[in-house]
Design a protein around this motif. Structure first.
Motif, mmCIF file in Angstrom:
data_model
loop_
_atom_site.group_PDB
_atom_site.id
_atom_site.type_symbol
_atom_site.label_atom_id
_atom_site.label_comp_id
_atom_site.label_asym_id
_atom_site.label_seq_id
_atom_site.Cartn_x
_atom_site.Cartn_y
_atom_site.Cartn_z
ATOM 1 N N UNK A 167 0.830 -1.210 0.000
ATOM 2 C CA UNK A 167 0.000 0.000 0.000
ATOM 3 C C UNK A 167 0.864 1.259 0.000
ATOM 4 N N UNK A 168 1.977 1.186 0.733
ATOM 5 C CA UNK A 168 2.835 2.355 0.915
ATOM 6 C C UNK A 168 4.219 2.019 0.366
ATOM 7 N N UNK A 169 4.735 2.904 -0.485
ATOM 8 C CA UNK A 169 5.965 2.623 -1.241
ATOM 9 C C UNK A 169 6.958 3.759 -1.029
ATOM 10 N N UNK A 170 8.180 3.410 -0.625
ATOM 11 C CA UNK A 170 9.271 4.383 -0.535
ATOM 12 C C UNK A 170 10.197 4.190 -1.723
ATOM 13 N N UNK A 171 10.717 5.298 -2.262
ATOM 14 C CA UNK A 171 11.585 5.218 -3.439
ATOM 15 C C UNK A 171 12.833 6.055 -3.238
ATOM 16 N N UNK A 172 13.952 5.516 -3.713
ATOM 17 C CA UNK A 172 15.219 6.238 -3.725
ATOM 18 C C UNK A 172 16.012 5.729 -4.912
ATOM 19 N N UNK A 173 16.114 6.539 -5.958
ATOM 20 C CA UNK A 173 16.811 6.123 -7.158
ATOM 21 C C UNK A 173 18.300 5.968 -6.937
ATOM 22 N N UNK A 174 18.925 5.118 -7.757
ATOM 23 C CA UNK A 174 20.367 4.933 -7.677
ATOM 24 C C UNK A 174 20.783 3.979 -6.586
ATOM 25 N N UNK A 175 21.914 4.299 -5.941
ATOM 26 C CA UNK A 175 22.502 3.402 -4.935
ATOM 27 C C UNK A 175 21.887 3.701 -3.577
ATOM 28 N N UNK A 176 20.806 2.991 -3.250
ATOM 29 C CA UNK A 176 20.060 3.301 -2.028
ATOM 30 C C UNK A 176 20.141 2.247 -0.948
ATOM 31 N N UNK A 177 21.132 1.372 -1.020
ATOM 32 C CA UNK A 177 21.147 0.243 -0.094
ATOM 33 C C UNK A 177 21.327 0.641 1.366
ATOM 34 N N UNK A 178 21.871 1.822 1.624
ATOM 35 C CA UNK A 178 22.140 2.219 3.006
ATOM 36 C C UNK A 178 21.015 3.031 3.632
ATOM 37 N N UNK A 179 19.874 3.137 2.939
ATOM 38 C CA UNK A 179 18.825 4.033 3.416
ATOM 39 C C UNK A 179 17.502 3.328 3.686
ATOM 40 N N UNK A 180 17.525 2.002 3.780
ATOM 41 C CA UNK A 180 16.287 1.255 3.994
ATOM 42 C C UNK A 180 15.625 1.618 5.314
ATOM 43 N N UNK A 181 16.407 1.983 6.324
ATOM 44 C CA UNK A 181 15.845 2.322 7.626
ATOM 45 C C UNK A 181 14.886 3.510 7.520
ATOM 46 N N UNK A 182 15.188 4.459 6.628
ATOM 47 C CA UNK A 182 14.292 5.603 6.439
ATOM 48 C C UNK A 182 12.936 5.120 5.924
ATOM 49 N N UNK A 183 12.953 4.192 4.972
ATOM 50 C CA UNK A 183 11.707 3.638 4.440
ATOM 51 C C UNK A 183 10.924 2.909 5.522
ATOM 52 N N UNK A 184 11.623 2.179 6.355
ATOM 53 C CA UNK A 184 10.965 1.474 7.464
ATOM 54 C C UNK A 184 10.285 2.448 8.414
ATOM 55 N N UNK A 185 11.000 3.508 8.785
ATOM 56 C CA UNK A 185 10.436 4.484 9.720
ATOM 57 C C UNK A 185 9.228 5.199 9.126
ATOM 58 N N UNK A 186 9.194 5.291 7.794
ATOM 59 C CA UNK A 186 8.071 5.954 7.132
ATOM 60 C C UNK A 186 6.870 5.034 6.952
ATOM 61 N N UNK A 187 7.002 3.781 7.399
ATOM 62 C CA UNK A 187 5.894 2.842 7.307
ATOM 63 C C UNK A 187 5.693 2.235 5.941
ATOM 64 N N UNK A 188 6.745 2.221 5.129
ATOM 65 C CA UNK A 188 6.632 1.656 3.788
ATOM 66 C C UNK A 188 6.506 0.137 3.846
ATOM 67 N N UNK A 189 5.732 -0.408 2.931
ATOM 68 C CA UNK A 189 5.650 -1.860 2.769
ATOM 69 C C UNK A 189 6.759 -2.367 1.855
ATOM 70 N N UNK A 190 7.164 -1.521 0.914
ATOM 71 C CA UNK A 190 8.199 -1.904 -0.039
ATOM 72 C C UNK A 190 9.089 -0.700 -0.310
ATOM 73 N N UNK A 191 10.345 -0.973 -0.540
ATOM 74 C CA UNK A 191 11.347 0.045 -0.828
ATOM 75 C C UNK A 191 11.878 -0.215 -2.229
ATOM 76 N N UNK A 192 11.719 0.766 -3.130
ATOM 77 C CA UNK A 192 12.206 0.642 -4.503
ATOM 78 C C UNK A 192 13.467 1.483 -4.638
ATOM 79 N N UNK A 193 14.559 0.831 -5.011
ATOM 80 C CA UNK A 193 15.811 1.541 -5.201
ATOM 81 C C UNK A 193 16.569 0.924 -6.368
ATOM 82 N N UNK A 194 17.688 1.537 -6.720
ATOM 83 C CA UNK A 194 18.433 1.051 -7.869
ATOM 84 C C UNK A 194 19.344 -0.113 -7.566
ATOM 85 N N UNK A 195 20.055 -0.014 -6.445
ATOM 86 C CA UNK A 195 21.025 -1.046 -6.072
ATOM 87 C C UNK A 195 20.853 -1.405 -4.609
#
Length: 253
Positions: A167-195
């Protein structure tokens, strides 16, 4: 009304101030004269030989890229490596180069707003580090992954239960592997990133966050149209006669 490279840079700073770039980055005017006249600008994800060919064919005097060259310090301008040859050819062609990298990543609207729009997110909100979060009509992760593949035109690696609701999607284009915690805190169900490194993706899934790894270029390319459109609108507002084009080139083709 004529316009110069320096004035184009000022217009670009209205879109994404250079001061918003990360300390380690290399943004702004990287080659050419601020005083050079411009009537055609080519916007591209990267500078490579094909993009330079395209700029020459279009009669562009300026290339604006997302990713910079001279990213790591050079000690010469010799033509015995790919970057050296490209730089020398750029200078000989009398074409200027501006890079809008992490300053555009961190801008709103910027790289991640463009990605959110391409994925059809609604009620989009900015988060720290340039990330965005938004909503989709509830669907299964596997179905959302299929939609992302179609929207972004590339391969998408899915981490998580394909039946999990999204329902809730966080996105960070490019090399976003170190920022998943931000998506978690925002209540995202899925995190879409480049790498996303394999073990970092596993850790995110263990923490309750599904991940779609959709490719560095694929997640940032939508932003080039946003950048070109924003620059064209800014130029039109002050009645500059300048054409702003989007490159048709792919990074690895």
């Amino acid at each position: 009304m004529s316009v110069t490279v320096g004035r184009i840079l000022e217009l670009l700073e209205q879109i994404a101030p250079l001061a918003a770039a990360e300390e380690w980055d290399n943004v702004g005017l990287l080659a050419g004269s601020r005083e050079a006249a411009v009537d055609c600008v080519l916007c591209a994800l990267d500078l490579n030989e094909r993009v330079l060919d395209e700029a020459i064919a279009q009669g562009a005097q300026l290339i604006v890229t997302h990713h910079p060259i001279l990213f790591r310090g050079r000690h010469n301008l010799c033509e015995d490596d790919a970057e050296g040859r490209l730089l020398c050819r750029l200078v000989r062609s009398d074409i200027a180069l501006i890079a809008m990298h992490t300053n555009f990543d961190n801008a709103h609207p910027g790289v991640n707003d463009a990605l959110a729009a391409r994925l059809g997110l609604t009620d989009v909100e900015p988060l720290e580090s340039g990330m965005c979060v938004g909503s989709v009509k509830e669907t299964a992760l596997s179905a959302f992954a299929d939609a992302a593949r179609q929207a972004l035109g590339g391969a998408v690696r899915m981490y998580g239960d394909g039946c999990a609701p999204v329902r809730r999607v966080a996105v960070l284009g490019g090399a976003g592997e170190d920022f998943a915690e931000i998506a978690l805190r925002a209540g995202a169900d899925v995190y879409v990133t480049g790498e996303m490194a394999y073990h970092k993706a596993l850790a995110a899934v263990d923490a309750g966050l599904c991940v779609l790894e959709a490719g560095h270029a694929a997640t940032e390319k939508p932003a080039i149209s946003l950048l070109a459109g924003g620059l064209q609108n800014a130029a039109n507002d002050v009645q500059y006669k300048v054409r702003i084009l989007c490159s048709a080139q792919e990074p690895f083709l």
